[in-house]
Write a protein that holds these residues in place. Structure first.
Motif, mmCIF file in Angstrom:
data_model
loop_
_atom_site.group_PDB
_atom_site.id
_atom_site.type_symbol
_atom_site.label_atom_id
_atom_site.label_comp_id
_atom_site.label_asym_id
_atom_site.label_seq_id
_atom_site.Cartn_x
_atom_site.Cartn_y
_atom_site.Cartn_z
ATOM 1 N N PRO A 32 0.864 -1.235 -0.036
ATOM 2 C CA PRO A 32 0.099 0.051 0.059
ATOM 3 C C PRO A 32 0.956 1.099 -0.078
ATOM 4 N N SER B 16 -2.558 5.632 1.238
ATOM 5 C CA SER B 16 -3.716 5.132 0.905
ATOM 6 C C SER B 16 -4.721 4.695 2.168
ATOM 7 N N LEU C 88 -4.587 1.730 3.204
ATOM 8 C CA LEU C 88 -4.916 0.317 2.787
ATOM 9 C C LEU C 88 -4.022 -0.568 3.836
ATOM 10 N N GLN D 175 -2.678 -4.857 4.290
ATOM 11 C CA GLN D 175 -2.240 -5.967 3.632
ATOM 12 C C GLN D 175 -3.162 -7.265 4.259
ATOM 13 N N LEU E 28 -4.039 -6.749 0.073
ATOM 14 C CA LEU E 28 -4.928 -5.993 -0.813
ATOM 15 C C LEU E 28 -6.049 -7.076 -1.249
ATOM 16 N N THR E 29 -7.104 -6.488 -1.363
ATOM 17 C CA THR E 29 -8.521 -7.189 -1.865
ATOM 18 C C THR E 29 -8.004 -6.565 -3.468
ATOM 19 N N GLY F 298 -8.997 -3.174 -3.549
ATOM 20 C CA GLY F 298 -7.640 -2.541 -2.848
ATOM 21 C C GLY F 298 -6.545 -2.206 -3.844
ATOM 22 N N ARG F 299 -6.394 -3.304 -4.556
ATOM 23 C CA ARG F 299 -5.452 -3.160 -5.554
ATOM 24 C C ARG F 299 -5.592 -1.937 -6.560
ATOM 25 N N GLN G 228 -7.743 0.578 -6.029
ATOM 26 C CA GLN G 228 -7.456 1.720 -5.342
ATOM 27 C C GLN G 228 -5.928 2.198 -5.171
ATOM 28 N N ASN G 229 -5.200 1.155 -4.725
ATOM 29 C CA ASN G 229 -3.693 1.387 -4.396
ATOM 30 C C ASN G 229 -2.950 1.748 -5.980
#
Length: 527
Positions: free
Chosen positions: A184, A188, A190, A192, A194-195, A198-199, A201-202
């Motif tokens: 992350p 962010s 976020l 770990q 990452l969904t 999430g990926r 968004q990252n």
């Protein structure tokens, strides 16, 4: 009678000691810390102090008055204008997402870096110290990349100190991999692993950081670099940045996220934390010692003064804290105090690390700056976070996820939520137990942060910049790092091969068709 064997033994020992490589030769080191934030200087000056205690001759240039009065270094104060107070006040009274203020922040920071470089104190310092005056420069990084030209000016290796986990601009200095698929970004928030979303968004956060922040940084820094380091005497800023020997980050893998680091990226999380706390001022010590029920330490960081907060917000905080059965130590200017109570002591500046080490401190109400969170983790003190700006919201979210405390929204803060949150963290042992368990983990290292910093600086000195540690990624651009040029080349080759194959197939088909047509004509003629 003199013992002859003893004399031989002493002479042999002396020869052995003299013949050993001298790894502790005193070096002349310049610490250049132009950040306007006191909390940043705490980190950088801790490295300078460790190097001074290791026997090196360290000179520190800083735009903030010396915080570490007992620091083992020569200190020079550059009294440049400090926009930190104005910026912090704006963020508190008119909160906005960090991306909306990024352009303003970068412009202000680089503008102050320019003012620092052109300041009479700085210019006089450069006149008094010519090439080879220093063996190494330690930079406190705060978007001030054009200052790296000082390494060319003094012809010495560069070591960079950064106050949080590495981000894009820092990673690029030593070719550290981004790995946005599972690491992350700093802002962010976020966690770990990452969904999928999430990926996504990252990826977007990293893209914005790359396109916006990097553009703003490059534009401002290149502009000022040539002002002080003209092209006829110095290489380009890009070339200078390819010769950075080492980066220190105030981070430790136990805090997360888990990520790969190149050899030139060294973690020294908690460098500002003393191995043995200094004695507290007598009045502060008495206040904490007398806390039979425990004490609460309240600080919104080095950049936020009490006068910055609206009076109604300050009164809300006071009304809750003054009625609790705990002693309260509050970083706040006494002249602007929202009220006075027997259980509250105000001070404009407090030795935070030493206070958190006191056994009677049961709760830390904090803005969730990285340095404050780290010190709270080290000493095992649970937190109530009131994040204000920058990386603080992401840090507060990590505190909640890890179980080290709770967080409150500053904008919508009310007395009931403030009181209930404090009571929940104090009365529920899970927060204290969880952070104390992490404290044991965080402290479990083969070397202290100060020892790590000293070792690697001396390693760079011993090996004249340690070029062998440099990642080849430093010399590649973004397209090359992603192998897009290679993929493009292979696709082009594949396209040509397919094109040739299609042409051959057509040629073969045409020849066969021609033969078939020829046979058909001959058959017709013979008939």
């Amino acid at each position: 009678m003199f013992n002859r064997s003893l004399l031989v033994s002493l002479v042999f020992t002396l020869i052995l000691i003299v013949s050993l490589p001298n790894e502790t030769n005193s070096a002349n080191i310049l610490g250049f810390f132009p950040s306007p934030s006191k909390s940043h200087i705490l980190i950088h000056s801790a490295i300078a102090d460790a190097l001074g205690h290791a026997g090196h001759n360290v000179t520190v240039l800083s735009t903030v008055p010396n915080i570490n009065k007992n620091g083992k270094y020569n200190f020079i104060y550059i009294n440049a204008s400090n926009f930190a107070d104005k910026f912090a006040k704006e963020m508190i009274n008119n909160p906005q997402p960090v991306y909306k203020r990024m352009s303003q922040l970068v412009s202000n920071v680089i503008g102050m870096a320019n003012e620092t470089m052109g300041h009479p104190t700085m210019q006089q310092f450069l006149k008094n110290h010519k090439k080879s005056s220093f063996d190494l420069i330690l930079y406190g990084y705060f978007m001030n990349e054009f200052h790296f030209g000082l390494s060319a000016y003094f012809d010495c290796p560069t070591v960079v100190s950064f106050v949080v986990q590495p981000m894009l601009a820092i990673n690029s200095l030593v070719g550290n991999p981004e790995q946005i698929s599972y690491v992350p970004t700093v802002l962010s928030g976020l966690k770990q692993p990452l969904t999928f979303f999430g990926r996504v968004q990252n990826f977007l956060a990293s893209l914005v950081e790359s396109l916006v922040l990097k553009y703003l940084l490059n534009h401002g820094n290149n502009k000022y670099y040539r002002t002080y380091f003209p092209a006829d005497e110095y290489p380009s800023l890009d070339e200078i940045k390819k010769n950075i020997s080492l980066v220190f980050t105030n981070h430790h893998f136990s805090q997360g996220p888990i990520r790969p680091n190149v050899p030139a990226m060294v973690e020294i999380g908690g460098i500002q934390i003393k191995e043995k706390p200094d004695p507290l001022p007598e009045d502060i010590k008495q206040h904490l010692d007398s806390a039979k029920n425990g004490a609460i330490f309240f600080s919104l960081g080095s950049n936020v003064k009490g006068s910055f907060l609206p009076k109604e917000k300050a009164k809300l905080l006071f009304d809750v804290l003054s009625k609790l059965p705990y002693k309260v130590l509050w970083k706040w200017e006494e002249a602007d105090a929202p009220g006075f109570a027997d259980n509250i002591v105000y001070r404009s500046w407090l030795p935070q690390d030493d206070i958190l080490a006191h056994p009677n401190v049961k709760l830390f109400i904090t803005h969730a700056g990285q340095g404050s969170v780290v010190e709270s983790q080290f000493h095992g003190v649970p937190m109530v976070c009131i994040p204000l700006f920058g990386d603080q919201p992401a840090n507060a979210l990590n505190v909640i996820r890890a179980g080290y405390g709770l967080s409150l929204d500053y904008i919508n803060l009310n007395a009931e939520d403030f009181k209930n949150t404090i009571i929940e963290v104090l009365d529920n042992p899970k927060y204290t137990n969880t952070i104390k368990q992490f404290s044991v983990l965080y402290r479990d290292r083969p070397m202290s942060a100060r020892q790590v910093a000293v070792f690697w600086v001396e390693y760079i000195l011993r090996h004249k910049g340690a070029k062998h540690m440099q990642s080849p990624a430093v010399f590649l651009n973004s397209w090359q790092l992603l192998s897009l040029d290679v993929i493009g080349f292979l696709l082009a080759v594949l396209f040509v091969v397919i094109l040739i194959f299609i042409k051959l197939c057509k040629l073969i088909c045409c020849r066969r068709k021609g033969k078939c047509v020829g046979k058909s004509i001959k058959t017709k003629k013979s008939n």
